[in-house]
Motif scaffolding. Structure first.
Motif, PDB file in Angstrom:
ATOM      1  N   SER A  82      -3.537   2.690   3.533  1.00  0.00           N
ATOM      2  CA  SER A  82      -4.350   2.870   2.328  1.00  0.00           C
ATOM      3  C   SER A  82      -5.614   3.672   2.591  1.00  0.00           C
ATOM      4  O   SER A  82      -6.635   3.447   1.971  1.00  0.00           O
ATOM      5  CB  SER A  82      -4.714   1.495   1.742  1.00  0.00           C
ATOM      6  N   ASP A  83      -5.566   4.611   3.536  1.00  0.00           N
ATOM      7  CA  ASP A  83      -6.774   5.367   3.846  1.00  0.00           C
ATOM      8  C   ASP A  83      -6.981   6.545   2.913  1.00  0.00           C
ATOM      9  O   ASP A  83      -8.019   7.196   2.952  1.00  0.00           O
ATOM     10  CB  ASP A  83      -6.756   5.847   5.301  1.00  0.00           C
ATOM     11  N   PRO A  96       2.949  -4.298   4.235  1.00  0.00           N
ATOM     12  CA  PRO A  96       2.798  -3.054   5.001  1.00  0.00           C
ATOM     13  C   PRO A  96       3.749  -2.993   6.193  1.00  0.00           C
ATOM     14  O   PRO A  96       3.949  -3.978   6.897  1.00  0.00           O
ATOM     15  CB  PRO A  96       1.338  -3.101   5.467  1.00  0.00           C
ATOM     16  N   HIS A 130      -4.307   1.729  -5.575  1.00  0.00           N
ATOM     17  CA  HIS A 130      -4.804   0.693  -6.475  1.00  0.00           C
ATOM     18  C   HIS A 130      -3.722   0.209  -7.445  1.00  0.00           C
ATOM     19  O   HIS A 130      -3.680  -0.967  -7.803  1.00  0.00           O
ATOM     20  CB  HIS A 130      -5.990   1.226  -7.275  1.00  0.00           C
ATOM     21  N   GLY A 158       0.823  -1.201   0.000  1.00  0.00           N
ATOM     22  CA  GLY A 158       0.000   0.000   0.000  1.00  0.00           C
ATOM     23  C   GLY A 158       0.858   1.251   0.000  1.00  0.00           C
ATOM     24  O   GLY A 158       1.852   1.335  -0.716  1.00  0.00           O
ATOM     25  N   ARG A 196      -7.188  -0.173  -2.001  1.00  0.00           N
ATOM     26  CA  ARG A 196      -6.083  -1.105  -1.749  1.00  0.00           C
ATOM     27  C   ARG A 196      -5.407  -1.412  -3.077  1.00  0.00           C
ATOM     28  O   ARG A 196      -5.966  -1.137  -4.149  1.00  0.00           O
ATOM     29  CB  ARG A 196      -6.613  -2.408  -1.139  1.00  0.00           C
TER      30      ARG A 196
END
Length: 275
Positions: free
Chosen positions: A138-139, A132, A207, A105, A232
């Motif tokens: 990934s927010d 990660p 993405h 991510g 994601r």
């Protein structure tokens, strides 16, 4: 220190308006080649935060920091580029980095300099190969448009037009729903990504989707697809986010990009309708 460009190298978008070939020309139709499978293969894409937007970049931009880091990350499939998300926060040291990988991510690196080069390179490799390195990677949704007009005027003109359309549409959506996902979209500009004949080019992260041949009128439906998608890195289980403009995906070699597309759309030489 942050990346600073000499005044003599600065360009304006006015430079590109008199000689630029029309971006409406469709190179895939002319050459009878598909758009899919044209995204460069990469396991991780690493953005160096520049102090000037890409329309100010010279045709070819290179710095000692960028070259040193590129030599290290290219060994495991990393790619370096310069990006602009607004004026960088001054730290008194080197530029910050934002990295995305198919496994990890998003990763933020607050500063890169020659003294911490080895440490940063190791962190980036672990992020790309192990996954990660922290929670909440990934927010946010990052949208990067190539606006590097000195490299190719089509990126300056069509890229700039798509950039403005994105900014306007995201602002409209965020105003309508201040707490919605549109408020977590960051719109940036990026230097040359390869394939300026496909301008406007849009990179969607985390993405990992690459889109090409976009026009301002495509922006609402592209954003709708992005906002309706999981935030994601995409895998082989995910269909292209916008098939008719899909160049490829992070984590996939060009042949794998083409194979994925052809498996989903076996009767399509080019790309299917956006509808």
């Amino acid at each position: 220190m942050s990346l600073s460009l000499p005044r003599a190298l600065l360009r304006t978008t006015r430079t590109f308006t008199t000689t630029c070939r029309s971006s409406s020309e469709d190179p895939t139709t002319k050459k009878e080649k598909p758009l899919y499978g044209t995204a460069p293969s990469h396991r991780s894409y690493i953005f160096i935060h520049a102090s000037e937007p890409p329309f100010s970049f010279p045709a070819r931009l290179s710095t000692p920091l960028q070259r040193a880091l590129q030599l290290k990350v290219m060994k495991w499939g990393g790619t370096i580029n310069f990006s602009w998300l607004g004026p960088p926060k001054s730290t008194g040291g080197g530029p910050a980095l934002t990295a995305f990988s198919a496994l990890g991510g998003r990763l933020e690196v607050p500063e890169l300099n020659m003294d911490n080069m080895e440490e940063v390179a190791e962190v980036l490799e672990r992020h790309a190969t192990e996954g990660p390195l922290g929670s909440g990677t990934s927010d946010e949704i990052h949208l990067y448009v190539c606006t590097h007009g000195a490299r190719d005027c089509r990126c300056g003109e069509m890229g700039g037009a798509v950039l403005r359309a994105l900014q306007e549409e995201v602002a409209r959506l965020a105003k309508a729903d201040p707490l919605g996902i549109a408020s977590r979209i960051k719109i940036g500009e990026v230097g040359h990504v390869g394939g300026h004949q496909y301008a406007a080019n849009l990179l969607i992260y985390p993405h990992g989707e690459w889109l090409g041949m976009l026009k301002p009128e495509d922006v609402p439906i592209v954003l709708a697809r992005v906002l309706d998608s999981p935030v994601r890195p995409y895998t082989s289980e995910d269909a292209p986010i916008v098939p008719s403009h899909w160049r490829g995906r992070m984590g996939f070699a060009k042949d794998d990009q083409a194979q994925l597309f052809q498996s989903l759309y076996p009767n399509s030489l080019l790309t299917p309708s956006i509808d």
